[in-house]
Design a protein around this motif. Structure first.
Motif, PDB file in Angstrom:
ATOM      1  N   THR A 102      39.120  39.646  49.941  1.00  0.00           N
ATOM      2  CA  THR A 102      38.845  38.668  48.884  1.00  0.00           C
ATOM      3  C   THR A 102      40.140  38.129  48.299  1.00  0.00           C
ATOM      4  O   THR A 102      40.302  36.916  48.134  1.00  0.00           O
ATOM      5  N   SER A 105      42.015  35.927  50.835  1.00  0.00           N
ATOM      6  CA  SER A 105      41.305  34.662  51.073  1.00  0.00           C
ATOM      7  C   SER A 105      41.452  33.736  49.871  1.00  0.00           C
ATOM      8  O   SER A 105      41.594  32.519  50.036  1.00  0.00           O
ATOM      9  N   PHE A 173      35.387  32.807  54.588  1.00  0.00           N
ATOM     10  CA  PHE A 173      35.803  33.162  53.231  1.00  0.00           C
ATOM     11  C   PHE A 173      36.899  32.220  52.728  1.00  0.00           C
ATOM     12  O   PHE A 173      36.883  31.798  51.567  1.00  0.00           O
ATOM     13  N   ILE A 215      34.319  34.400  44.068  1.00  0.00           N
ATOM     14  CA  ILE A 215      34.812  35.766  44.263  1.00  0.00           C
ATOM     15  C   ILE A 215      33.647  36.711  44.555  1.00  0.00           C
ATOM     16  O   ILE A 215      33.708  37.533  45.475  1.00  0.00           O
ATOM     17  N   VAL A 218      32.239  36.077  48.167  1.00  0.00           N
ATOM     18  CA  VAL A 218      33.128  36.565  49.218  1.00  0.00           C
ATOM     19  C   VAL A 218      33.178  38.090  49.228  1.00  0.00           C
ATOM     20  O   VAL A 218      33.083  38.719  50.281  1.00  0.00           O
ATOM     21  N   PHE A 219      33.280  38.668  48.051  1.00  0.00           N
ATOM     22  CA  PHE A 219      33.387  40.129  47.971  1.00  0.00           C
ATOM     23  C   PHE A 219      32.136  40.803  48.527  1.00  0.00           C
ATOM     24  O   PHE A 219      32.222  41.711  49.342  1.00  0.00           O
ATOM     25  N   SER A 222      31.864  40.195  52.327  1.00  0.00           N
ATOM     26  CA  SER A 222      32.868  40.973  53.037  1.00  0.00           C
ATOM     27  C   SER A 222      32.439  42.433  53.104  1.00  0.00           C
ATOM     28  O   SER A 222      32.505  43.069  54.161  1.00  0.00           O
TER      29      SER A 222
END
Lengths: 310, 281
Positions: A102, A105, A173, A215, A218-219, A222
């Motif tokens: 994160t 990216s 991402f 955030i 993506v977090f 991921s």
């Protein structure tokens, strides 16, 4: 005359009123429920299957509802998967990797979104290109590289590429952050610049707090995609780090270790489909719980992020 | 230092992790895999020895190896049938979700769930339980009718959908959301204007909705192609991994196979670009 009026009214109510006609609505609902059933069908099978004991499995009359609820499958599957120990350690590792991915990216997406520099278009094109290069093209030399640095059997083969924006599905991402930072008006940055803020402060103090939806998305993704990843994980971790999906992949092996065959006299103790299904179910339960908490926020964020932008 | 060069440097600074990563984890491995694919790779105590063998590995993969002879057609089948079906179904789901109905958010959450829970071993286990196909369907007369009486170019895709219904739907999560948010950004006034002109919703779909969605169809095809190609269950990548540690095949063979694989993907992406990627005049 009265009947004609009535027919007309019914017709209008059922069909004509577009998007609100009763027939239209019924059809849409039926379709949605039908499709929704197909979506959950495997989960229902899993649930039904995992509660059967040996007698129910061989009983041809028992298809969906077991004669009695039998939890021992779950207990054994939980032990085979490794229990809380494995759950907590692997979650911790995956969280660490997800955090690295994160952060990197965000930095990279920010750089592409807010600054202009030489070869930016070329570099950005390359970022997109990496999306269609399958891992298989690069992972053999990478494997040897990690091996020579003694990084196999640790999380570094994921962690290091994550720090440099080269981990699994990283293009997505970076694009999400790119898209999001592009939407934040540049006048905001300029105002801060006039007030004397440096670029670090503009990034961390102004842009990052606004980018919280990105955030989160993506977090979470991921984390989830690393959790579910078994192809590379199996190669890099070997047997040193266990995750639920990796254990599930070698369920027979781990089961035999924990419940040796000598007990096979009792059919209740043998590995059967029900135990395997219980294991599969336990493997996805943590994710479903996570999803139940985050779903509303996650899908809202996905909307805000505008994944459709490119 | 002028303001412009300063900005350039800061920008490069932010992007620099990616540039370093790209060189170390992309360029360098790519060159190495090219080298491997043209050589026989041997592992010495602490070095890798490569002997040039020309196209031997490539011909080995394409012509001689029995595993790839089985895996390649399977993969082509996936590209030709699975990918279009996923895109079509995600378009349909997004249209359904776009209608203003109660319980919409519940269904949206439900349709997205597989993205979170799907992993190779889970799907593998479900497959072994036959939970991926809807078994009841096989007994319907419609199914038998399609299988027996329709010409194969019609029946094969339809039966494929029946047999893989769950898997196809489970792969639609992200694509549906992409279509959905594209649909929600379509200008309402365009529809109202066309309604005044007497367009039916059927015409509206073909003349208004679909052209707007065109770039997103392209995006979703690419996403689906990559999703299918990277899936742990993909027959080719399974073979590539097995070949790596196989005494007869080794790294050279696996490298050649992965390059052939990449070229197939590239063709699929280019085909999608030709069909949906270019702007229509």
């Amino acid at each position: 005359m009265n009947a004609g009026y009535l027919v007309n009214k019914v017709r209008r109510y059922l069909i004509v009123a577009k998007k609100h006609g009763l027939i239209f609505r019924i059809i849409v609902y039926l379709l949605m429920i039908g499709i929704g059933f197909v979506f959950v069908y495997p989960l229902l099978i899993m649930l039904a299957e995992s509660m059967k004991d040996v007698y129910d499995i061989v009983n041809p009359l028992v298809k969906w509802i077991p004669t009695k609820i039998y939890f021992s499958n779950f207990i054994r599957a939980w032990n085979v998967l490794g229990g809380f120990d494995v759950l907590l350690t692997s979650s911790f590792y995956m969280l660490l990797i997800a955090a690295c991915q994160t952060i990197s990216s965000a930095l990279i997406g920010y750089g592409f979104a807010k600054f202009s520099f030489k070869f930016k278009r070329v570099l950005f094109f390359l970022v997109i290109c990496t999306f269609i290069i399958p891992d298989q093209v690069t992972f053999m030399p990478k494997y040897l590289m990690f091996k020579s640095y003694g990084m196999l059997r640790t999380i570094f083969p994921f962690l290091v590429p994550a720090l440099f924006g080269q981990d699994i599905r990283n293009t997505i991402f970076i694009l999400i952050f790119y898209q999001f930072f592009k939407m934040i008006p540049k006048s905001l940055d300029e105002a801060a610049q006039i007030d004397g803020a440096g670029f670090v402060k503009i990034f961390a103090g102004i842009n990052l707090p606004l980018a919280i939806p990105a955030i989160v998305v993506v977090f979470v993704f991921s984390f989830v995609w690393h959790w579910n990843e078994t192809y590379l994980a199996d190669l890099y971790f070997e047997t040193a780090i266990r995750t639920f999906p990796l254990t599930l992949q070698r369920f027979t092996e781990y089961f035999a270790k924990l419940y040796p065959v000598s007990e096979s006299a009792n059919p209740l103790l043998r590995l059967n489909e029900s135990v395997r299904m219980a294991g599969t179910l336990l493997c996805i339960v943590p994710l479903v719980i996570l999803y139940a908490f985050l779903e509303r926020y996650l899908i809202e964020s996905l909307d805000k992020v505008g994944i459709t932008g490119e | 230092m002028s303001l412009r060069t300063k900005e350039q440097l800061i920008g490069l600074g932010f992007v620099s992790p990616w540039i370093i990563g790209f060189i170390v984890f992309m360029i360098y491995p790519i060159f190495n895999t090219i080298l491997y694919s043209f050589s026989e790779v041997r592992f010495l105590l602490n070095a890798v020895q490569t002997t040039f063998v020309g196209f031997f590995n490539y011909t080995d993969v394409l012509l001689k190896d029995p595993d790839f002879k089985l895996a390649l057609p399977q993969y082509f089948m996936q590209l030709l049938l699975f990918v279009p079906m996923v895109v079509i179904f995600s378009l349909m789901l997004s249209l359904l979700l776009n209608s203003k109905l109660k319980g919409r958010s519940f269904f949206r959450a439900l349709f997205f769930l597989p993205v979170i829970i799907m992993s190779g071993p889970v799907v593998d286990n479900l497959k072994s339980m036959n939970a991926i196909t809807l078994q009841g369907l096989f007994n319907f007369p419609v199914y038998k009718f399609i299988a027996q009486y329709l010409p194969s170019f019609v029946s094969v895709p339809i039966l494929y959908v029946f047999n893989n219904a769950v898997l196809i739907l489970w792969h639609t999560g992200v694509q549906t959301l992409i279509f959905l948010s594209a649909l929600q950004k379509i200008d309402r006034s365009m529809f109202e204007a066309s309604m005044v002109d007497g367009a039916s919703s059927w015409q509206q779909f073909w003349k208004l909705t679909l052209p707007v969605l065109r770039p997103f169809i392209f995006l979703n095809i690419i996403y689906t192609v990559m999703d299918v190609s990277m899936s742990t269950l993909n027959p080719i990548i399974v073979q590539i991994k097995l070949a790596m540690f196989n005494i007869r095949k080794g790294f050279g063979f696996a490298a050649a196979a992965s390059w052939i694989y990449f070229i197939i993907i590239l063709f699929a992406v280019m085909l999608a670009y030709l069909l949906f990627g270019r702007e229509k005049e």
